[in-house]
Design a protein around this motif. Structure first.
Motif, mmCIF file in Angstrom:
data_model
loop_
_atom_site.group_PDB
_atom_site.id
_atom_site.type_symbol
_atom_site.label_atom_id
_atom_site.label_comp_id
_atom_site.label_asym_id
_atom_site.label_seq_id
_atom_site.Cartn_x
_atom_site.Cartn_y
_atom_site.Cartn_z
ATOM 1 N N UNK A 124 31.110 1.442 5.788
ATOM 2 C CA UNK A 124 30.893 0.025 6.079
ATOM 3 C C UNK A 124 29.743 -0.162 7.057
ATOM 4 N N UNK A 125 29.651 0.759 8.029
ATOM 5 C CA UNK A 125 28.614 0.667 9.054
ATOM 6 C C UNK A 125 28.005 2.035 9.315
ATOM 7 N N UNK A 126 26.695 2.030 9.478
ATOM 8 C CA UNK A 126 25.955 3.226 9.905
ATOM 9 C C UNK A 126 25.229 2.867 11.187
ATOM 10 N N UNK A 127 25.428 3.676 12.216
ATOM 11 C CA UNK A 127 24.784 3.459 13.514
ATOM 12 C C UNK A 127 23.879 4.642 13.805
ATOM 13 N N UNK A 128 22.599 4.362 14.048
ATOM 14 C CA UNK A 128 21.601 5.417 14.248
ATOM 15 C C UNK A 128 21.193 5.477 15.712
ATOM 16 N N UNK A 129 21.357 6.640 16.319
ATOM 17 C CA UNK A 129 20.922 6.867 17.695
ATOM 18 C C UNK A 129 19.466 7.303 17.656
ATOM 19 N N UNK A 130 18.567 6.390 18.019
ATOM 20 C CA UNK A 130 17.129 6.658 17.930
ATOM 21 C C UNK A 130 16.617 7.415 19.146
ATOM 22 N N UNK A 131 15.599 8.249 18.965
ATOM 23 C CA UNK A 131 14.969 8.907 20.109
ATOM 24 C C UNK A 131 14.173 7.887 20.918
ATOM 25 N N UNK A 132 13.927 8.170 22.215
ATOM 26 C CA UNK A 132 13.205 7.217 23.076
ATOM 27 C C UNK A 132 11.686 7.317 22.933
ATOM 28 N N UNK A 133 11.214 7.338 21.708
ATOM 29 C CA UNK A 133 9.766 7.388 21.459
ATOM 30 C C UNK A 133 9.517 6.891 20.055
ATOM 31 N N UNK A 134 8.329 6.368 19.824
ATOM 32 C CA UNK A 134 8.020 5.831 18.501
ATOM 33 C C UNK A 134 7.277 6.869 17.679
ATOM 34 N N UNK A 135 8.028 7.849 17.173
ATOM 35 C CA UNK A 135 7.473 8.855 16.288
ATOM 36 C C UNK A 135 7.985 8.658 14.881
ATOM 37 N N UNK A 136 7.807 9.669 14.051
ATOM 38 C CA UNK A 136 8.203 9.579 12.648
ATOM 39 C C UNK A 136 9.703 9.372 12.492
ATOM 40 N N UNK A 137 10.498 10.010 13.344
ATOM 41 C CA UNK A 137 11.953 9.867 13.235
ATOM 42 C C UNK A 137 12.387 8.438 13.528
ATOM 43 N N UNK A 138 11.812 7.856 14.553
ATOM 44 C CA UNK A 138 12.164 6.486 14.910
ATOM 45 C C UNK A 138 11.721 5.511 13.815
ATOM 46 N N UNK A 139 10.564 5.730 13.257
ATOM 47 C CA UNK A 139 10.090 4.900 12.147
ATOM 48 C C UNK A 139 11.060 5.004 10.974
ATOM 49 N N UNK A 140 11.553 6.215 10.696
ATOM 50 C CA UNK A 140 12.533 6.399 9.633
ATOM 51 C C UNK A 140 13.785 5.574 9.882
ATOM 52 N N UNK A 141 14.228 5.550 11.140
ATOM 53 C CA UNK A 141 15.429 4.771 11.478
ATOM 54 C C UNK A 141 15.207 3.289 11.221
ATOM 55 N N UNK A 142 14.047 2.768 11.625
ATOM 56 C CA UNK A 142 13.764 1.343 11.481
ATOM 57 C C UNK A 142 13.520 0.953 10.021
ATOM 58 N N UNK A 143 12.994 1.864 9.242
ATOM 59 C CA UNK A 143 12.806 1.599 7.816
ATOM 60 C C UNK A 143 14.153 1.592 7.090
ATOM 61 N N UNK A 144 15.072 2.443 7.514
ATOM 62 C CA UNK A 144 16.382 2.532 6.874
ATOM 63 C C UNK A 144 17.329 1.419 7.302
ATOM 64 N N UNK A 145 17.041 0.783 8.439
ATOM 65 C CA UNK A 145 17.991 -0.156 9.052
ATOM 66 C C UNK A 145 17.910 -1.562 8.482
ATOM 67 N N UNK A 146 19.060 -2.237 8.535
ATOM 68 C CA UNK A 146 19.114 -3.674 8.282
ATOM 69 C C UNK A 146 18.841 -4.438 9.576
ATOM 70 N N UNK A 147 19.288 -3.875 10.692
ATOM 71 C CA UNK A 147 19.137 -4.550 11.966
ATOM 72 C C UNK A 147 18.890 -3.580 13.098
ATOM 73 N N UNK A 148 18.474 -4.130 14.231
ATOM 74 C CA UNK A 148 18.209 -3.348 15.437
ATOM 75 C C UNK A 148 19.094 -3.871 16.559
ATOM 76 N N UNK A 149 19.803 -2.967 17.206
ATOM 77 C CA UNK A 149 20.571 -3.294 18.403
ATOM 78 C C UNK A 149 19.843 -2.661 19.583
ATOM 79 N N UNK A 150 19.529 -3.473 20.592
ATOM 80 C CA UNK A 150 18.695 -3.013 21.696
ATOM 81 C C UNK A 150 19.507 -2.973 22.995
#
Length: 263
Positions: A124-150
């Protein structure tokens, strides 16, 4: 299935704690099927869930590279609290290789999205723990996400950090994921004894971020700080304490926002 990237380019704001405890509350209090994704090479989320990152034979890096399937790498966490169970796609230091080894991969920005999309009927829900930098992994998280929790630490530098978050989200929306939205801004490490923290909260409420500000706040808590070292969520560590109450309230507010946006 709703995918949320828990993201802030500033470290030490409670991203990992928020991912773990949002997952625990969703599973235990709401009976939801939850997947946590550790996308940080430090493996803090993996460790906090009671796993040993360095002993893992399969983890998210192997799934992203196609070296193994999702089912080969996913782990089950039985101690989410109140009998709840969540799954985690774990990480360890090998994930640091991804920034180098995946840079030439076809569709490199969508590798995580490709992994998650077939799981729509399982979670039902997927929660992604992003790294504290804007690299390829973080971009992958934002591309896969419906929303961002800050998650935002209650300090004056929070405003500058949110400016970076807004710019990043706008860039991803324009180029890679036009459906991405802000699911909420969560104040963390909020000390109710300090007038400064109330001042910062008021400033954020009056700012452009005000419409995204989650009413519930995560206070400072010794029990919250202890839970990761015990390898459990706050629900398992101190179910009746203030930390558990704060996260339960935050999830309730967040769910209302997500429901409105999906309606």
């Amino acid at each position: 299935m709703h995918v949320t990237a828990v993201f802030n380019q500033k470290g030490g704001v409670g991203k990992t704690t928020t991912v773990q405890n949002f997952g625990a509350v969703l599973a235990s209090n709401y009976g939801r099927r939850v997947l946590l994704v550790d996308l940080d090479a430090q493996g803090n989320l993996t460790d906090a869930c009671g796993l040993q990152p360095l002993s893992l034979e399969r983890m998210i890096y192997d799934v992203l590279t196609g070296a193994c399937s999702f089912d080969d790498a996913v782990q089950h966490v039985e101690d989410a609290g109140n009998g709840g169970t969540v799954d985690i796609l774990p990480a360890n230091v090998r994930l640091a290789e991804a920034e180098i080894n995946l840079v030439s991969a076809y569709g490199r920005e969508s590798l995580l999205k490709d992994v998650l999309e077939p799981l729509a009927d399982r979670y039902d829900y997927v929660l992604i723990d992003c790294p504290p930098s804007l690299g390829l992994l973080c971009v992958n998280a934002l591309v896969a996400a419906d929303g961002v929790l800050v998650p935002v630490q209650t300090e004056y530098f929070a405003m500058a950090g949110l400016t970076l978050v807004r710019r990043t989200v706008e860039q991803i929306q324009k180029k890679l994921n036009r459906h991405l939205r802000i699911d909420g801004v969560l104040l963390t490490l909020f000390d109710r004894r300090k007038s400064l923290h109330f001042d910062v909260a008021s400033a954020l409420a009056e700012d452009i971020w005000g419409k995204h500000l989650i009413a519930a706040r995560i206070g400072t808590s010794t029990k919250l700080a202890e839970a990761p070292s015990a390898g459990v969520s706050i629900l398992a560590h101190d179910a009746r304490g203030k930390g558990a109450q704060d996260y339960a309230a935050a999830v309730s507010c967040w769910l209302q926002t997500v429901s409105r946006e999906e309606a």
